[in-house]
Design a protein around this motif. Structure first.
Motif, PDB file in Angstrom:
ATOM      1  N   LEU A  30       0.822  -1.211   0.000  1.00  0.00           N
ATOM      2  CA  LEU A  30       0.000   0.000   0.000  1.00  0.00           C
ATOM      3  C   LEU A  30       0.853   1.257   0.000  1.00  0.00           C
ATOM      4  O   LEU A  30       0.509   2.252  -0.638  1.00  0.00           O
ATOM      5  CB  LEU A  30      -0.942  -0.020   1.207  1.00  0.00           C
ATOM      6  CG  LEU A  30      -2.052  -1.080   1.151  1.00  0.00           C
ATOM      7  CD1 LEU A  30      -2.682  -1.289   2.516  1.00  0.00           C
ATOM      8  CD2 LEU A  30      -3.108  -0.689   0.134  1.00  0.00           C
ATOM      9  N   VAL A  31       1.959   1.225   0.712  1.00  0.00           N
ATOM     10  CA  VAL A  31       2.864   2.374   0.690  1.00  0.00           C
ATOM     11  C   VAL A  31       3.490   2.512  -0.691  1.00  0.00           C
ATOM     12  O   VAL A  31       3.590   3.615  -1.252  1.00  0.00           O
ATOM     13  CB  VAL A  31       3.946   2.232   1.784  1.00  0.00           C
ATOM     14  CG1 VAL A  31       5.014   3.318   1.637  1.00  0.00           C
ATOM     15  CG2 VAL A  31       3.311   2.325   3.166  1.00  0.00           C
ATOM     16  N   GLY A  32       3.917   1.392  -1.259  1.00  0.00           N
ATOM     17  CA  GLY A  32       4.517   1.442  -2.593  1.00  0.00           C
ATOM     18  C   GLY A  32       3.551   1.909  -3.657  1.00  0.00           C
ATOM     19  O   GLY A  32       3.933   2.596  -4.610  1.00  0.00           O
ATOM     20  N   ALA A  33       2.268   1.548  -3.508  1.00  0.00           N
ATOM     21  CA  ALA A  33       1.257   1.949  -4.494  1.00  0.00           C
ATOM     22  C   ALA A  33       0.751   3.358  -4.272  1.00  0.00           C
ATOM     23  O   ALA A  33      -0.009   3.870  -5.091  1.00  0.00           O
ATOM     24  CB  ALA A  33       0.094   0.969  -4.463  1.00  0.00           C
ATOM     25  N   GLY A  34       1.146   3.987  -3.174  1.00  0.00           N
ATOM     26  CA  GLY A  34       0.745   5.370  -2.940  1.00  0.00           C
ATOM     27  C   GLY A  34      -0.556   5.533  -2.185  1.00  0.00           C
ATOM     28  O   GLY A  34      -1.011   6.671  -1.978  1.00  0.00           O
ATOM     29  N   PHE A  35      -1.172   4.455  -1.760  1.00  0.00           N
ATOM     30  CA  PHE A  35      -2.425   4.588  -1.006  1.00  0.00           C
ATOM     31  C   PHE A  35      -2.152   5.087   0.408  1.00  0.00           C
ATOM     32  O   PHE A  35      -3.009   5.730   1.008  1.00  0.00           O
ATOM     33  CB  PHE A  35      -3.162   3.255  -0.961  1.00  0.00           C
ATOM     34  CG  PHE A  35      -3.622   2.797  -2.315  1.00  0.00           C
ATOM     35  CD1 PHE A  35      -4.666   3.435  -2.959  1.00  0.00           C
ATOM     36  CD2 PHE A  35      -3.000   1.753  -2.969  1.00  0.00           C
ATOM     37  CE1 PHE A  35      -5.086   3.032  -4.215  1.00  0.00           C
ATOM     38  CE2 PHE A  35      -3.407   1.339  -4.219  1.00  0.00           C
ATOM     39  CZ  PHE A  35      -4.455   1.983  -4.839  1.00  0.00           C
ATOM     40  N   ILE A  36      -1.009   4.754   0.924  1.00  0.00           N
ATOM     41  CA  ILE A  36      -0.542   5.353   2.178  1.00  0.00           C
ATOM     42  C   ILE A  36       0.548   6.344   1.782  1.00  0.00           C
ATOM     43  O   ILE A  36       1.539   5.954   1.160  1.00  0.00           O
ATOM     44  CB  ILE A  36      -0.004   4.283   3.135  1.00  0.00           C
ATOM     45  CG1 ILE A  36      -1.095   3.255   3.449  1.00  0.00           C
ATOM     46  CG2 ILE A  36       0.493   4.928   4.424  1.00  0.00           C
ATOM     47  CD1 ILE A  36      -0.635   2.126   4.347  1.00  0.00           C
ATOM     48  N   PRO A  37       0.372   7.631   2.088  1.00  0.00           N
ATOM     49  CA  PRO A  37       1.295   8.645   1.560  1.00  0.00           C
ATOM     50  C   PRO A  37       2.755   8.383   1.879  1.00  0.00           C
ATOM     51  O   PRO A  37       3.630   8.649   1.067  1.00  0.00           O
ATOM     52  CB  PRO A  37       0.802   9.951   2.199  1.00  0.00           C
ATOM     53  CG  PRO A  37      -0.637   9.682   2.543  1.00  0.00           C
ATOM     54  CD  PRO A  37      -0.722   8.229   2.882  1.00  0.00           C
ATOM     55  N   SER A  38       3.029   7.868   3.046  1.00  0.00           N
ATOM     56  CA  SER A  38       4.422   7.629   3.430  1.00  0.00           C
ATOM     57  C   SER A  38       4.461   6.505   4.442  1.00  0.00           C
ATOM     58  O   SER A  38       3.424   5.963   4.851  1.00  0.00           O
ATOM     59  CB  SER A  38       5.044   8.904   4.014  1.00  0.00           C
ATOM     60  OG  SER A  38       4.446   9.211   5.262  1.00  0.00           O
ATOM     61  N   SER A  39       5.667   6.166   4.854  1.00  0.00           N
ATOM     62  CA  SER A  39       5.839   5.097   5.837  1.00  0.00           C
ATOM     63  C   SER A  39       5.782   5.599   7.264  1.00  0.00           C
ATOM     64  O   SER A  39       6.087   4.846   8.197  1.00  0.00           O
ATOM     65  CB  SER A  39       7.183   4.393   5.602  1.00  0.00           C
ATOM     66  OG  SER A  39       7.221   3.826   4.310  1.00  0.00           O
ATOM     67  N   SER A  40       5.387   6.857   7.445  1.00  0.00           N
ATOM     68  CA  SER A  40       5.306   7.399   8.797  1.00  0.00           C
ATOM     69  C   SER A  40       4.188   6.720   9.570  1.00  0.00           C
ATOM     70  O   SER A  40       3.197   6.249   9.007  1.00  0.00           O
ATOM     71  CB  SER A  40       5.060   8.908   8.753  1.00  0.00           C
ATOM     72  OG  SER A  40       3.812   9.201   8.167  1.00  0.00           O
ATOM     73  N   ALA A  41       4.359   6.703  10.872  1.00  0.00           N
ATOM     74  CA  ALA A  41       3.380   6.020  11.724  1.00  0.00           C
ATOM     75  C   ALA A  41       2.006   6.665  11.630  1.00  0.00           C
ATOM     76  O   ALA A  41       0.978   5.983  11.609  1.00  0.00           O
ATOM     77  CB  ALA A  41       3.873   6.024  13.170  1.00  0.00           C
ATOM     78  N   SER A  42       1.963   7.989  11.537  1.00  0.00           N
ATOM     79  CA  SER A  42       0.672   8.672  11.497  1.00  0.00           C
ATOM     80  C   SER A  42      -0.079   8.348  10.210  1.00  0.00           C
ATOM     81  O   SER A  42      -1.300   8.130  10.237  1.00  0.00           O
ATOM     82  CB  SER A  42       0.875  10.181  11.627  1.00  0.00           C
ATOM     83  OG  SER A  42       1.683  10.658  10.556  1.00  0.00           O
ATOM     84  N   ASP A  43       0.615   8.296   9.079  1.00  0.00           N
ATOM     85  CA  ASP A  43      -0.063   7.977   7.819  1.00  0.00           C
ATOM     86  C   ASP A  43      -0.596   6.552   7.823  1.00  0.00           C
ATOM     87  O   ASP A  43      -1.720   6.291   7.378  1.00  0.00           O
ATOM     88  CB  ASP A  43       0.902   8.165   6.650  1.00  0.00           C
ATOM     89  CG  ASP A  43       1.191   9.630   6.358  1.00  0.00           C
ATOM     90  OD1 ASP A  43       0.360  10.475   6.762  1.00  0.00           O
ATOM     91  OD2 ASP A  43       2.241   9.923   5.752  1.00  0.00           O
ATOM     92  N   ILE A  44       0.196   5.624   8.321  1.00  0.00           N
ATOM     93  CA  ILE A  44      -0.266   4.234   8.373  1.00  0.00           C
ATOM     94  C   ILE A  44      -1.442   4.106   9.330  1.00  0.00           C
ATOM     95  O   ILE A  44      -2.448   3.440   9.030  1.00  0.00           O
ATOM     96  CB  ILE A  44       0.890   3.314   8.802  1.00  0.00           C
ATOM     97  CG1 ILE A  44       2.020   3.352   7.757  1.00  0.00           C
ATOM     98  CG2 ILE A  44       0.400   1.889   8.995  1.00  0.00           C
ATOM     99  CD1 ILE A  44       3.244   2.558   8.144  1.00  0.00           C
ATOM    100  N   ALA A  45      -1.359   4.770  10.471  1.00  0.00           N
ATOM    101  CA  ALA A  45      -2.447   4.690  11.444  1.00  0.00           C
ATOM    102  C   ALA A  45      -3.732   5.285  10.886  1.00  0.00           C
ATOM    103  O   ALA A  45      -4.822   4.728  11.070  1.00  0.00           O
ATOM    104  CB  ALA A  45      -2.041   5.412  12.730  1.00  0.00           C
ATOM    105  N   ARG A  46      -3.627   6.422  10.202  1.00  0.00           N
ATOM    106  CA  ARG A  46      -4.826   7.040   9.619  1.00  0.00           C
ATOM    107  C   ARG A  46      -5.466   6.111   8.589  1.00  0.00           C
ATOM    108  O   ARG A  46      -6.690   5.982   8.515  1.00  0.00           O
ATOM    109  CB  ARG A  46      -4.468   8.371   8.992  1.00  0.00           C
ATOM    110  CG  ARG A  46      -5.673   9.137   8.456  1.00  0.00           C
ATOM    111  CD  ARG A  46      -5.284  10.462   7.836  1.00  0.00           C
ATOM    112  NE  ARG A  46      -4.790  11.404   8.843  1.00  0.00           N
ATOM    113  CZ  ARG A  46      -3.516  11.752   8.999  1.00  0.00           C
ATOM    114  NH1 ARG A  46      -2.594  11.218   8.210  1.00  0.00           N
ATOM    115  NH2 ARG A  46      -3.155  12.594   9.930  1.00  0.00           N
TER     116      ARG A  46
END
Length: 1891
Positions: free
Chosen positions: A824-840
């Motif tokens: 999902l991070v690689g495909a751009g659905f999660i903007p970055s690998s930061s904890a806040s982006d993944i949590a959101r």
């Protein structure tokens, strides 16, 4: 009436029970207080003009007529029949048949006449247009009221007289007085302007509750309303927003009531009076009059009832229907209610008033015709009797079959309440009912407050200063608000829950109420959708002053109505709910995008998927889906807005297709006969069949409803319905996709008809596609030809890909969370690998597995812990109590099972909770942490079935002691937590929604316990409950988000046909499975026809959009279903599949591409079947097996006209295929043909059906453009090549004959010059002649060509070339007959058609053909004749005008030389090189050089260059390259050719050079090089192959010598330099330097290692390679040559030595030739002497090295004597001495000047020779002495010839040597020379005197 009632009971629906709301709540819902109605603000954006007609009476008429009771008579029984007033506007029901002659005062006719009499409101009156009583009589019997209306005096006075005569009037003074006053006013002709005074006794009479008075009063009120008696006052009152309800209060006296009447609107007072007459105990006759009066009032075009009064009127009629036991009253009330609702909505759409409502703005109706129509009314037969009801059915199908239902919801007050208070009480009741429901209703009320629902400001409040409060309401505003209030109330009525008793009793009040309200909602949606979605129908909030459209206002109520009723287990409720949803989906999908998604995803699709749902429910939803599929645009928009929307939680379209496919392929439990399964109804909506129970049940017939009584009766029927749905979907996709993007060549059948103008009856265009086009006819008229720019298919394709990627990421996460996050991070659905982006992302994304979220967040890695902290930080726990916060926390994920993970979660929860709630009893976060942990343990303990001893309250309190920083938490706090956990388990919402089937244990006890229980239904009800709860929760969330965003979901309208491609790509597997399953499992021809129709449509889509995989899958599957490869198992359905496949071939041929292979294979098998079943014996490849034949009827059908013609059209219509399609067609047909031939090629009667068809289509397509035909023939030609060379003669003959026929036809077409179509077309003949060895086949080829020459010679162009190629190939035939026949044809062609051959560029081919005959070895006679023909071509060529050559012409162009001369000369060359007969080669050689000598003078120099380079020199190429040796089959052939043909060629070449020296001198270098090669290579062959081959080398030297001698006078200095350089090159090349190689002198000691040598062991290189290997090939010092290597190397040395001798001899001969010596320049002669001197020195050095010679002798081992170069040394020395002496004594100046150089070479040479000679031993070196004697003699003679000076100069050196010779026994010639020498010495020295 009794009969009607009994029929109602008998026809009540047997299908299940329903639960409807309690009767007490109905009145509360229908009655809206003034306070509530103000909160429902409805202010339109633009007022509209009010139309003049709103009323329809057909409903009552139909009801009364069908019920058996003349309702019209009941309602009008007290109407004055002699009243001719024409001011009626709200007609009562039309009289039954037989009463048509009576003029009803309320009829439309009377209304029309009243309009004509009274005139318009402007005061203009129009004369009546009918016969009427005298005007004076009319005035006596009528009373004029306001606005010019008149009312019958008798109508009023009779009622007042009844009142006055009643005992109630005598008891009640107010009643008596008011009646008397009114009667007096009437009799005095007054009261027309005082309607209140006239109305007052009627009101009071109604309050007496006397049946007689109530009937009389209500009847009178009804008539007064019809005559617009109350219109005056009501029109003069200004309208507020909203108008107030009557200000009447309970417990108020009559006097007080009268005093308040002056402030109350008269219309509201009338409404209150009429509605108060009805209660639960009201007599039926009174109820009938109440309905009549209210209907007249609401439908009146001059009196307007709004808001609370309107709702009260509707509620009362509603209650009459529920509470009445009389079927007539029920039907009248139901019809009246329907008519009211229609009128309320219809007047909104027909209003065009723009100004404020005033008296002058309200006009009465003017025509009875307008009363029968509406803005929403449909046209056609079904609406002939309709008025406000859109599409109202005809009389027979009116309300006669409604389900009997009743409801007791009327408030039970003994004393009727005045309007205002009663409205208030009902409003409170409604509010109470609302709050009692399951929570969603409160959300709706909240949304209403924020949106359209606002509270009425109090009297002391000040309205806001801004907003829309100052807006003056127009009539349209009021009408829209009325419609909204009524619709909202109906929706609320539908949402009342049913108890279990009501669910099982279709006649209960609750059930009847629910069904009636649902049908009314459906009626509104069906008839007034235009109003609902009209953006001009705007509602303004009175409090927040926000504008909201009508659809936004009803959104929440309608969705809640659907969510609660669509999950009802009552079939009738479910059916109507589905119908409502269909209306929402078809008409409101652009407005309710998200809501429709929720309903589909959460309710309707799951019901289709559930095992526990009934067949009927699935069938009803499928019927709705079928109707959806009939609208292609709706189907495409479903895909665009849900499947391509990443915000949508599901792929709705894809899921629907999957579910439908699964239904269509339900497993067959047993084979069911067709009679057991009723046929599935057509998807076209039909009106339900009516029965007499409809009115009693509350069901209202609505146009367009599907008759569900015939569907869902069995699994087989459901399967068929699912199949019909799939086929309907495919038809819609075809209609949308292929029709819009259609090109003229899409259908070859259409193309054929356009081009031929014929109507082919045997095969028409695809009927299914016609049906699809007809079913989507409405689409074609509305669809845009040019798609919207916003409708970009690429955009949606990208969106779909993005959503697919997102779903793939979610799938990966649900399987492996870490891997999913990476994706999902690689495909751009999660903007970055930061904890806040993944949590959101984890918190906000739907579809993620809560358990996997918990697992991921619970991991102990640093990254996972950081994400978990960020995840919890996003949760807001502010202002929540502890347990609510914990529930919220545990809803976001599933808590993992490991204690460590739970510990980390609880620590973070406690920290977050304390941070958001500082004012808690917890002193620190540790307390919250421990309590949270303890609460989770309590939850598990209380609700886990595995726990036996459960925790008590005391245990829980004890466990939590001292956790608050050493103190205890309040016990009440802990006990509250304990109680709530015990009563409400902490569970995931998904767990709550999931309901499993009841599990029954084994054993007799459990079996007995479950007797009578419908476990499936119980599970289904539980599942439905969970679905409803989840859906309402989603709606609650959706409403909140919509209120926050204030922006609706963007809905994308479809206009582009390309969308069909991705739609088909995502669902094609479902389509294939859904169509192939039933086709395989059933023999029902109707089902088979459906499946095949689906196949045709699917193939059309796949073909149109070029979907190769999908097209191949469908066509292959369809081809397999033909069973043509298994005739014994064939059935009727397989025959239908054959027909379908043929239809596909005809209609989709342009796009079938590779799928043609399957189609044509089936056509081939079909023909095979026809042959077999006709009794013809066909050989079978599988011998020994009994062939199974199909049934006789199938065999007959296979030969039917339809199939035969269709199969033939597949081929005959090929001429209409596109240029690319015909290539695919032909390629596939060739493949099938080859398969046929291969499978039967060994039989005597091989299958040639497809081959024959190939010939036919070649005929059909012969007229195609050349470009297309060339592509076709590339394939056809290859196939004919294969077939003509088949081993089976029958195949070959048939193919050749077919090819001949095609060729004859093709040769009819003229070919322009420089094209090669004929040549390519005839190529298969050449291929056959070359590759088929059968003489019969070859003979037939010749016969075919001969016939073509005879018949089509005038059209032959490039075909000559191929024909001559065929004849050339025939020359190689092993059968003399073939070769002779071919030669005869060639002879005749050469004789008769030479000019044509030359003209069309086949001259070179003619020469090649003749040449091939010359090269034949077996038939020498033929070869000799052929070479004679070739020689004879030359004079014919020179005289032929087409050639343009003349023998006397000297300036022939180079092009003519190449085109004509070169082919002839090359033919001779080819014979020389490749002719097998020696005599033929000799003749060819002679012909070549004779021709060159004869005609060479006319050749330009450039052409001579070509001749030398291409013809002459290549003859000797065999000497240069070993590759040219491959043409010799044996060594003997090569030797013969070299020793005969090449030698003669060399001599002829030298002779030619001499003949044309002036022209060929520029090629002298080439000749010299050739002679060098010839000399060297010839000698090598002499050494390698034997002495008989030495001729070549000698001829080479002889030719060189001859050339120089013959042309010596023509050589200039430059040429002599080149000649001398050639000699030098020859001498240096042939010097055997390898003699001094040390490797050859190694002693042989045992085995020696092999050393590879790059030299050709066969001696085939031009010049022998050096003996010594290169540096990289040097072997170590100890390595030795093998004996064979030494022998081979020594042979090479010998070759060089021999060549040296030959060169020395040739040089000697040349230089002794006086002519040569005289012309060669001295400097070149000295160069030549230098190379001779080098040869001499080399030989002398070798001869002197005895050790070397001995070593070689020992090493080689095959020589008898020591090797020596004596002859080379002596010959070279003799030549040197002779030439140098001759040059020395030459008197020419240039020689005299070179004398010093000559002397320098001569003297040392002479001295060396003499010295060596002196040392020779006579006994052992006799040969040496003999060799050197002539040289010594010449030297001595030369010395003697020196002049005196020179002689004296060299005397000291020469004299001693000569003296030494005297001591030897020398030859006489030496002694004679010595004598002369010594004499000269004597003369010189003066010893002797000169003579």
């Amino acid at each position: 009436m009794e009969g009607t009632r009994s029929r109602s009971l008998e026809t009540s629906s047997p299908n299940g029970s329903v639960v409807l709301p309690a009767a007490e709540n109905v009145q509360g819902i229908l009655s809206v207080s003034a306070r509530e109605e103000e909160s429902e603000t409805t202010v339109p954006s633009a007022p509209v003009q009010l139309e003049e007609s709103h009323v329809n009476a057909s409903l009552e008429s139909d009801s009364a007529t069908k019920s058996g009771t003349p309702t019209s008579e009941v309602l009008a029984e007290e109407s004055p029949q002699d009243d001719h007033d024409e001011s009626k506007s709200s007609p009562p029901p039309i009289p039954p048949k037989g009463a048509a002659d009576q003029v009803h005062p309320s009829s439309p006719a009377m209304q029309a006449r009243s309009t004509e009499t009274v005139g318009s409101e402007g005061g203009r009156s129009q004369p009546p247009f009918r016969a009427s009583p005298p005007l004076s009589t009319l005035h006596k019997r009528s009373l004029t009221v306001s606005r010019g209306h008149t009312v019958s005096v008798v109508l009023i006075s009779s009622a007042l007289e009844i009142i006055l005569g009643s005992k109630e009037a005598k008891r009640s003074v107010p009643l008596h007085d008011s009646a008397q006053v009114a009667l007096d006013m009437i009799r005095a002709g007054q009261g027309g302007d005082k309607p209140r005074e006239i109305f007052e006794p009627l009101r009071l009479a109604c309050e007496t509750r006397s049946e007689k008075l109530m009937i009389a009063s209500l009847d009178c009120i009804s008539k007064l309303i019809s005559y617009s008696f109350f219109a005056g006052e009501s029109s003069k009152l200004p309208l507020s927003s909203p108008p107030p309800s009557p200000a009447l209060h309970p417990r108020r006296s009559i006097g007080a009531l009268q005093s308040s009447n002056s402030q109350t609107s008269l219309v509201d007072l009338v409404v209150h009076t009429i509605t108060s007459c009805h209660s639960e105990t009201t007599p039926e006759s009174v109820s009938l009059q109440v309905v009549k009066a209210l209907l007249a009032l609401v439908l009146s075009p001059t009196i307007y009832v709004h808001h609370s009064s309107l709702l009260k009127a509707v509620r009362t009629v509603y209650n009459v229907f529920l509470l009445s036991t009389d079927p007539v009253n029920q039907m009248v009330a139901q019809g009246g209610l329907t008519q009211m609702v229609h009128h309320i909505f219809a007047r909104c759409g027909t209003s065009n008033v723009d100004d404020v409502v005033e008296t002058s703005s309200l006009r009465p109706s003017v025509s009875a015709d307008t009363l029968s129509t509406s803005v929403y009314a449909t046209s056609g037969p079904e609406s002939r009797r309709s008025s406000l009801v859109s599409g109202q059915p005809e009389p027979r199908s009116s309300l006669e079959h409604s389900q009997p239902l009743s409801e007791a919801t009327q408030e039970r007050d003994e004393n009727p309440l005045p309007s205002s208070d009663k409205g208030a009480s009902l409003s409170r009741a409604e509010a109470a009912a609302t709050t009692s429901e399951n929570g969603l209703q409160s959300a709706i009320e909240t949304s209403e407050t924020a949106g359209p629902r606002v509270e009425r400001p109090t009297s002391g409040s000040t309205p806001p200063a801004n907003g829309h409060q100052d807006r003056v309401l127009t009539a349209h505003d009021m009408f829209v608000k009325d419609a909204f209030l009524v619709f909202r109330s109906l929706c609320k009525l539908t949402m009342k829950p049913l108890n279990s008793e009501s669910e099982h009793d279709l006649k209960s009040h609750a059930m009847r109420s629910k069904l009636l309200s649902l049908h009314l909602v459906l009626t509104v949606l069906n008839s007034h959708m235009q109003l609902i979605v009209d953006p001009a129908a705007i509602i303004y909030s009175a409090s927040s002053h926000d504008a909201m459209t009508f659809v936004q206002a009803i959104n929440q109520h309608l969705c809640l109505c659907l969510s609660r009723n669509a999950v009802s287990p009552v079939l009738q409720v479910f059916e109507v709910s589905v119908e409502i949803f269909w209306r929402v989906l078809s008409g409101m999908r652009t407005k309710l995008k998200k809501e429709i998604e929720v309903l589909l995803h959460e309710i309707f699709i799951p019901i289709m998927e559930m095992r526990t749902s009934t067949l009927k429910q699935k069938a009803v939803i499928l019927a709705m889906l079928s109707r959806l599929c009939q609208d292609p645009q709706a189907l495409v928009e479903l895909y665009l807005n849900y499947d391509c929307d990443s915000e949508a939680v599901d792929n709705i379209y894809e899921r629907l297709m999957t579910v439908t496919s699964k239904i269509a392929t339900l497993p067959y439990a047993m084979s069911q006969s067709k009679g057991n399964d009723p046929s599935s109804p057509a998807v076209t909506p039909q009106t339900k069949a009516q029965n007499s129970a409809t009115h009693a049940s509350g069901a209202i017939p609505v146009p367009g409803m599907v008759d569900t009584s015939t569907i869902g009766l069995s699994e087989g029927q459901l399967r068929r319905q699912g199949l019909e749905c799939l086929v309907c979907i495919l038809r819609s996709l075809v209609a949308w996709g292929t029709n819009m993007g259609k090109t003229p060549t899409d259908s070859i059948l259409e193309t054929a008809r356009v081009q031929t103008g014929d109507e082919h009856e045997a095969m028409s265009s695809d009927p299914s596609l016609d049906r699809a086009a007809n079913s989507s006819g409405n689409l074609e008229t509305s669809r845009q030809l040019t798609p919207d720019t916003a409708d970009d298919p690429t955009r949606f394709e990208n969106a779909k890909q993005k959503k697919t990627a997102l779903l793939e990421g979610i799938r990966k996460f649900n399987f492996k969370p870490k891997r999913g996050i990476q994706y999902l991070v690689g495909a751009g659905f999660i903007p970055s690998s930061s904890a806040s982006d993944i949590a959101r992302f984890l918190l906000t994304t739907d579809g993620l597995n809560k358990a996997m979220i918990g697992e991921y967040l619970g991991e102990g890695d640093e990254v996972n812990v950081a994400v978990m902290h960020a995840f919890v930080d996003f949760l807001d726990f502010r202002n929540l109590d502890f347990l609510a916060a914990l529930r919220l926390f545990l809803q976001a994920f599933r808590l993992p099972g490991e204690a460590q993970k739970i510990d980390r979660f609880m620590l973070k929860f406690a920290e977050r909770y304390i941070a958001g709630n500082p004012h808690t009893p917890f002193k620190n976060a540790d307390t919250a942490y421990v309590l949270a942990y303890s609460t989770i343990m309590l939850n598990t303990d209380a609700h886990s079935p595995q726990v036996k001893h459960r925790m008590t309250k005391s245990d829980f309190v004890r466990n939590n002691r001292g956790i608050n920083d050493g103190e205890d938490l309040p016990e009440a706090f802990l006990l509250a937590i304990f109680d709530e956990i015990q009563n409400n388990e902490i569970r995931m919402k998904d767990e709550v929604d999931m309901v499993n089937l009841p599990v029954t244990g084994a054993g007799i006890a459990n079996a007995l316990a479950n007797v009578g229980r419908d476990l499936q239904k119980e599970a289904y009800i539980l599942q439905l409950s969970g679905m409803a709860n989840k859906t309402e929760a989603l709606f609650r969330t959706l409403m909140r988000s919509q209120r926050r965003s204030r922006a609706a979901e963007q809905f994308f309208s479809a206009s582009h046909f390309v969308h069909v491609r991705p739609m088909f790509e995502v669902a094609w597997i479902s389509f294939l499975a859904g169509l192939s399953g039933p086709l395989q499992n059933t023999d029902d021809l109707e089902v088979v026809e459906l499946c095949l129709d689906g196949f045709k449509n699917a193939i059309r889509i796949a073909c149109f959009f070029d979907l190769e995989l999908q097209r191949n899958a469908f066509v292959t599957t369809l081809a397999k279903f033909t069973f043509l490869n298994n005739l014994g198992e064939m059935k009727a359905k397989n025959m239908e599949a054959i027909k379908t496949l043929l239809d596909v071939a005809v209609n989709e041929g342009n796009n079938l591409k590779g799928s043609w292979r399957d189609v044509l294979s089936c056509v081939s098998q079909l023909e095979h079947m026809q042959v077999i079943t006709s009794g013809v014996e066909v050989s079978d490849a599988k011998k020994g097996r009994a062939r199974k034949l199909p049934a006789e009827e199938l065999a007959n059908e296979s030969r039917s006209t339809h199939i035969t013609v269709a199969a033939d059209m597949v081929f005959s219509f090929s001429q209409y295929l596109s240029g690319t399609a015909i290539v695919d067609f032909v390629r596939s047909l060739c493949d099938v043909s080859w398969e046929e031939i291969q499978s039967s090629g060994l039989s005597q009667h091989p299958r040639l059906f497809s081959l024959q068809k190939l010939v036919e289509i070649s005929y059909y397509n012969m007229n195609r453009i050349r470009l297309e035909w060339s592509n076709l023939w590339d394939i056809l030609g290859e196939h004919f090549n294969q077939v003509c060379c088949h081993s089976n003669l029958h195949v070959g003959f048939f193919a050749l004959d077919s090819l001949r026929q095609l060729s004859m036809r093709f040769l009819e077409k003229e070919e322009l010059p420089h094209f090669k179509f004929q040549k390519d077309f005839l190529k298969p003949f050449e291929h056959t002649m070359v590759h088929n060895p059968n003489p019969d086949i070859r003979d037939m080829v010749l016969q075919c060509l001969q016939q073509m020459i005879q018949a089509r010679v005038q059209n032959m162009r490039s075909g000559w070339r191929t024909m001559l190629g065929v004849f050339a190939a025939a020359s190689k035939a092993l059968t003399e007959r073939i070769a002779n026949s071919a030669f005869e044809i060639v002879t005749k062609v050469n004789k008769d058609h030479f000019a044509a051959i030359v003209r069309y560029g086949a001259f070179a081919d003619l020469t090649v053909c003749i040449t091939e005959f010359c090269k034949v070895s077996k038939y020498q006679k033929l070869s000799l004749l052929a070479i004679a023909m070739l020689r004879g071509v030359i004079p014919v060529m020179l005289t032929c005008p087409e050639c343009g050559l003349r023998s006397e012409s000297q300036s022939t162009s180079e092009d003519g030389m190449i085109r004509f001369w070169f082919p002839v000369l090359f033919g001779f060359y080819d014979i020389i090189m490749n002719g097998e007969d020696l005599e033929v080669r000799r003749l060819a050689l002679d012909s070549l050089f004779t021709t060159l000598k004869t005609h060479g003078t006319s050749f330009p120099v450039e052409f001579w260059d070509t001749i030398c380079r291409e013809l002459l020199f290549p003859i000797f190429a065999v000497l240069k390259s070993s590759r040219d040796l491959s043409r010799f089959s044996t060594q003997e052939d090569m030797s013969v050719w070299l020793s005969t043909t090449m030698i003669q060629a060399l001599r002829d070449l030298v002779d030619l050079y001499t003949f044309y020296y002036d022209m060929l001198e520029r090629f002298l270098d080439g000749l010299l090089d050739l002679l060098c090669v010839c000399i060297c290579q010839g000698l090598w062959r002499f050494i390698s192959y034997g002495k008989e081959n030495d001729t070549l080398a000698r001829i080479g030297t002889s030719c060189l010598q001859q050339f120089l001698e013959n042309n010596v006078q023509k050589l200039d200095a430059t040429r002599w330099e080149r000649v001398v350089s050639t000699f030098i090159k020859l001498f240096r090349t042939t010097t055997p330097h390898q003699l001094f190689d040390e490797g050859l002198r190694v002693e042989i000691e045992g085995g020696t290692p092999e050393i590879t040598d790059s030299n050709d062991s066969q001696g085939q290189s031009i010049l022998p390679a050096p003996l010594t290997p290169t540096t990289s090939e040097q072997v170590p010092g100890e390595a030795k040559f093998s004996a064979s290597d030494r022998r081979r190397i020594f042979k090479q040395i010998i070759v060089k030595c021999v060549l040296q001798l030959l060169l020395i001899e040739m040089t000697n001969d040349l230089l002794r030739n006086d002519a040569v010596y005289a012309t060669i320049p001295p400097d070149q002669l000295l160069r030549l002497m230098g190379v001779l001197d080098h040869s001499y020195q080399f030989a002398r050095m070798f001869n002197d090295d005895k050790e070397l010679r001995t070593g070689l002798w020992k090493t080689v081992g095959f020589m008898k004597h020591l090797p020596n170069l004596l002859k080379q040394e002596s010959s070279s020395a003799a030549t040197l001495v002779h030439v140098l002496l001759r040059m020395y004594f030459d008197e020419r100046p240039e020689h005299q000047s070179a004398r010093p150089q000559i002397a320098e070479r001569l003297l040392p040479l002479a001295l060396n020779v003499l010295s060596d000679y002196v040392r020779l031993r006579a006994d052992t070196q006799a040969k040496n002495i003999a060799a050197w004697t002539p040289v010594v003699t010449e030297i001595i003679d030369g010395f003697c010839r020196f002049d005196s000076r020179a002689f004296a100069k060299y005397l000291p050196v020469v004299y001693p040597i000569c003296t030494s010779l005297l001591a030897r026994d020398v030859a006489p010639e030496v002694r004679l020379g010595l004598k002369r020498y010594f004499e000269r010495v004597g003369y010189t020295q003066g010893i002797m005197e000169a003579p």
